[in-house]
Design a protein around this motif. Sequence first.
Motif, mmCIF file in Angstrom:
data_model
loop_
_atom_site.group_PDB
_atom_site.id
_atom_site.type_symbol
_atom_site.label_atom_id
_atom_site.label_comp_id
_atom_site.label_asym_id
_atom_site.label_seq_id
_atom_site.Cartn_x
_atom_site.Cartn_y
_atom_site.Cartn_z
ATOM 1 N N PHE A 180 0.841 -1.198 0.000
ATOM 2 C CA PHE A 180 0.000 0.000 0.000
ATOM 3 C C PHE A 180 0.875 1.245 0.000
ATOM 4 C CE2 PHE A 180 -2.372 -3.458 1.816
ATOM 5 C CZ PHE A 180 -3.626 -3.332 1.236
ATOM 6 N N ASP A 183 -0.855 6.897 0.529
ATOM 7 C CA ASP A 183 -2.262 7.308 0.579
ATOM 8 C C ASP A 183 -3.169 6.167 1.005
ATOM 9 O OD1 ASP A 183 -2.017 5.699 -1.611
ATOM 10 O OD2 ASP A 183 -2.923 7.100 -3.039
ATOM 11 N N ASP A 184 -2.562 5.033 1.436
ATOM 12 C CA ASP A 184 -3.285 3.846 1.886
ATOM 13 C C ASP A 184 -4.023 3.127 0.765
ATOM 14 O OD1 ASP A 184 -2.376 4.106 4.447
ATOM 15 O OD2 ASP A 184 -4.187 5.052 5.221
ATOM 16 N N ARG A 185 -3.775 3.513 -0.479
ATOM 17 C CA ARG A 185 -4.330 2.778 -1.611
ATOM 18 C C ARG A 185 -3.377 1.661 -2.009
ATOM 19 N NH1 ARG A 185 -8.445 5.466 -4.454
ATOM 20 N NH2 ARG A 185 -8.856 7.592 -3.720
ATOM 21 N N SER A 187 -0.903 -0.402 -3.934
ATOM 22 C CA SER A 187 0.049 -0.107 -5.003
ATOM 23 C C SER A 187 0.495 -1.378 -5.724
ATOM 24 C CB SER A 187 1.264 0.631 -4.447
ATOM 25 O OG SER A 187 1.884 -0.107 -3.405
ATOM 26 N N SER A 218 -12.543 -5.829 -3.158
ATOM 27 C CA SER A 218 -11.759 -4.597 -3.255
ATOM 28 C C SER A 218 -10.796 -4.531 -2.079
ATOM 29 C CB SER A 218 -12.670 -3.363 -3.247
ATOM 30 O OG SER A 218 -13.336 -3.241 -2.000
ATOM 31 N N ASP A 220 -10.253 -2.562 0.578
ATOM 32 C CA ASP A 220 -10.979 -1.485 1.249
ATOM 33 C C ASP A 220 -10.215 -0.878 2.414
ATOM 34 O OD1 ASP A 220 -11.100 -3.698 2.863
ATOM 35 O OD2 ASP A 220 -13.269 -3.680 3.144
#
Length: 248
Positions: A180, A183-185, A187, A218, A220
Amino acid sequence: MTRTMTALCALALAAPAAAQEMTDEQRSTVTELEGPKPQKIEAPADGVPSDATVLFGGDDLGAWESVEGGEAQWHVEDGIMRVNRGTGAIRTTGDFCDVQLHVEWRAPEETEGYDGQDRGNSGVFLQERYEVQVLDSYDNPTYANGQAASIYKQHIPLVNASRAPGEWQSYDIIYTAPEFGSDDRVSEPARVTVMHNGVVVQNDVEIQGKTVWIGAPSYDEAHGCAPIMLQDHDADVAYRNIWVRDLS
């Protein structure tokens, strides 16, 4: 011709000549690496690698706990552990990221009155989120991405390598945890290879997110290393010989 050009031409002519003067043995050493040697381990036939952590060796559930809190409540007898239906899933007391995981499991021999997802259902959850399905799929049609060795509701196995109910089966799982960004998304999504009874059935597939029964998977939430979980899905599934190697 300038002196510089003359020198360059001389070097160009000299290089092939120097290479021709090297022996095959000398040329072979150019691509040989003298870096750190791999650690030596013991890998006995049908045994546990010496650098593995045994999660269940047949004696007790000391490496496991209930997901509800407290000690794991599953049955242990004759070197196997079996789902104690209704007590809930169990998870390892330790956390893992990238792993090689070996799991042996057995679906109940009695099948009368059970079919589809009700026959020998359990699951191996990597990082408590991403499920490799456990199911009796020997002669038991169900949706393709829900059968044994599927990445549940994400990836269909390449083949059905299931053995008959009551027979022991094995999963060998090579798992790379997701990464991740700041931005905590996600990667880098998680990836997994699964061998079912020694046969590759998932070949480095990308996990699309957390396993869910309804809706699309997802990522999440960002997360770090987490336990391995075994599911209580109201079936008398048994497990034995579970070990893990940390690949992080």
